[in-house]
Enzyme design. Structure first.
Site, short mmCIF file in Angstrom:
data_model
loop_
_atom_site.label_atom_id
_atom_site.label_comp_id
_atom_site.label_asym_id
_atom_site.label_seq_id
_atom_site.Cartn_x
_atom_site.Cartn_y
_atom_site.Cartn_z
N ARG A 94 39.30 41.48 12.42
CA ARG A 94 38.28 42.04 11.27
C ARG A 94 37.54 43.15 12.38
O ARG A 94 37.32 44.48 12.26
CB ARG A 94 37.17 41.13 10.90
CG ARG A 94 35.61 41.96 10.37
CD ARG A 94 34.97 41.59 9.57
NE ARG A 94 34.83 40.21 10.05
CZ ARG A 94 34.33 39.47 10.44
NH1 ARG A 94 33.18 39.72 11.02
NH2 ARG A 94 34.18 38.33 11.48
N TYR B 101 31.88 64.90 -5.38
CA TYR B 101 32.73 64.04 -5.27
C TYR B 101 32.23 63.15 -6.41
O TYR B 101 31.05 62.56 -5.95
CB TYR B 101 33.64 63.14 -4.58
CG TYR B 101 34.57 62.41 -5.09
CD1 TYR B 101 35.49 62.24 -6.53
CD2 TYR B 101 34.35 61.29 -4.60
CE1 TYR B 101 35.93 61.12 -7.08
CE2 TYR B 101 35.48 59.73 -4.46
CZ TYR B 101 35.79 60.21 -6.48
OH TYR B 101 36.33 59.06 -6.16
N ASP C 268 32.59 66.04 4.32
CA ASP C 268 33.88 65.57 3.63
C ASP C 268 34.55 66.35 3.62
O ASP C 268 34.57 67.45 3.40
CB ASP C 268 32.65 65.17 2.45
CG ASP C 268 34.65 64.78 1.47
OD1 ASP C 268 34.90 64.53 2.07
OD2 ASP C 268 34.07 64.07 0.44
N LYS D 228 44.62 60.78 0.30
CA LYS D 228 44.75 62.09 0.34
C LYS D 228 45.78 62.46 0.93
O LYS D 228 46.18 62.26 1.20
CB LYS D 228 43.24 62.78 -0.05
CG LYS D 228 42.55 61.97 -1.37
CD LYS D 228 43.25 61.72 -2.17
CE LYS D 228 41.52 61.44 -3.09
NZ LYS D 228 41.32 60.01 -2.60
#
Length: 414
Positions: free
Chosen positions: A77, A134, A207, A232
């Site tokens: 982790r 977004y 972003d 993306k």
């Protein structure tokens, strides 16, 4: 700015894993984007000489002795060699030629955004954001973090004076920017907004999902933090979900790393590997995305039934000159509005064959999206609402003549 929500635990191991063959020393002088994309963080495996680093699935690592970790690894982790390779690769691209950036990857773009906000804010904090961010970002800040005590103000990022007023009135600690924006394709001045944010004692978060580090480097323009949905263009093949935070400031980097370790919204090793593989070809893919999108945007301007084409590469786009200054290309996203309203937009979205109707963007295949009822449904009825006559095209890397024929056939059916 609001006091940070958490302090790093003294037990967290923050040592960076050492390179095994010294190749980073060789890579430092290299200035080419594609060279860094292929080689940064990708040292060959020293035992067998495997050119492609192995995918490390182990969840835990045996120390040399109590308190003496092997190259900084203890539990998956917190640290994983495959994830570290991706983080080094992404930092080398977003940080530019001079480097110095640190990147942290997560299980999704929204997980990355959530970790960042928890790292640099807390109850009572305030975020000023663009009026067409977004929908998922707005939902996270409004619905998830709002009840936790984080406020927000929405403003037109093209109006720097309005941004300055919003920052002063709200005493915000974060200015949140998308450029190009999703899906209205607005272009905002990163350097000017960085100046406004810093004058108000706020961080500028950009972003950079639409532009990618191939087209735009917000950190070099004064931004403090870059966030990505690596799902993306960075992954690029519509087959892996992920997100990233990239920062220059060591203190913010430590806070984000603590959130990554303590909250655990990390990406798994196979997801990290797939993202790394996609990132290696980002430059060549973006060249084709750019070329196809520009050709399609120019073509659609003269098609009957089209009311407006939103693409910063068009000379009549209000942000064209600014985009030309702060980007090296105009991207692969095109939004189109139709004179026939919502019915026409939906019909086109449901009629194309190569442009597949689906959420997301940035893959090698072309996608069509109807934001008002898909990606941006969460902002319906707000000042962030998307026009219902708009479709968003994620232009892929197919032969552009076939894509134009597909669009023409769908629009001709109106």
């Amino acid at each position: 700015m609001t006091e940070r929500a958490a302090e790093p635990d003294e037990t967290v191991q923050t040592d960076q894993p050492a390179q095994t063959d010294g190749r980073d020393d060789v890579l430092r002088p290299l200035t080419g984007f594609n060279t860094r994309a292929i080689h940064a963080g990708q040292a060959f495996e020293p035992v067998t000489g495997a050119v492609v680093p192995p995918v490390h699935f182990s969840t835990t690592y045996a120390p040399e002795s109590v308190g003496r970790l092997r190259r900084g690894y203890d539990y998956g982790r917190g640290t994983n060699p495959t994830r570290d390779s991706l983080q080094d690769q992404l930092a080398a691209l977003e940080g530019g030629v001079d480097g110095g950036a640190r990147a942290f990857t997560f299980g999704s773009g929204l997980a990355a955004e959530n970790a960042l906000i928890h790292a640099v804010a807390g109850p009572g904090a305030h975020i000023v954001m663009g009026n067409d961010v977004y929908g998922g970002t707005y939902r996270l800040i409004n619905k998830i973090l709002g009840p936790w005590g984080v406020g927000h103000t929405v403003v037109d990022m093209a109006d720097v004076s309005a941004v300055e007023q919003a920052l002063a009135a709200s005493k915000a600690g974060i200015l949140w920017l998308e450029t190009p924006s999703n899906p209205m394709m607005k272009i905002s001045d990163i350097a000017a907004l960085a100046g406004a944010a810093h004058a108000a004692g706020a961080l500028l978060v950009v972003d950079n999902t639409f532009a990618t580090p191939y087209l735009q480097l917000p950190l070099e323009l004064g931004a403090d933090v870059v966030v990505h949905s690596t799902t993306k263009y960075i992954g690029g093949h519509s087959d892996v979900i992920g997100g990233a935070v990239v920062v220059n400031d060591p203190e913010i980097a430590d806070q984000v790393q603590f959130q990554q370790f303590a909250a655990g919204a990390v990406n798994g090793p196979m997801d990290a590997y797939l993202t790394t593989r996609g990132l290696k070809t980002l430059g060549v893919r973006m060249d084709r995305h750019n070329a196809n999108a520009a050709t399609i945007a120019q073509h659609l301007q003269d098609v009957p039934g089209v009311e407006r084409v939103l693409y910063p590469g068009l000379p009549d786009h209000p942000g064209h000159e600014l985009a030309a200054r702060q980007m090296r290309g105009f991207g692969g996203m095109v939004s189109v509005q139709f004179t026939g309203g919502a019915a026409a937009a939906k019909q086109v979205a449901e009629t194309t064959r190569l442009f597949q109707l689906a959420e997301s963007l940035g893959g090698i295949e072309s996608l069509m999206n109807y934001p008002a009822e898909m990606t941006h449904a969460s902002v319906a009825g707000t000042e962030l609402a998307v026009p219902d006559n708009l479709v968003r095209l994620s232009v892929g890397i197919e032969d552009v003549a076939d894509l134009i024929d597909d669009l023409d056939r769908a629009i001709a059916s109106l």
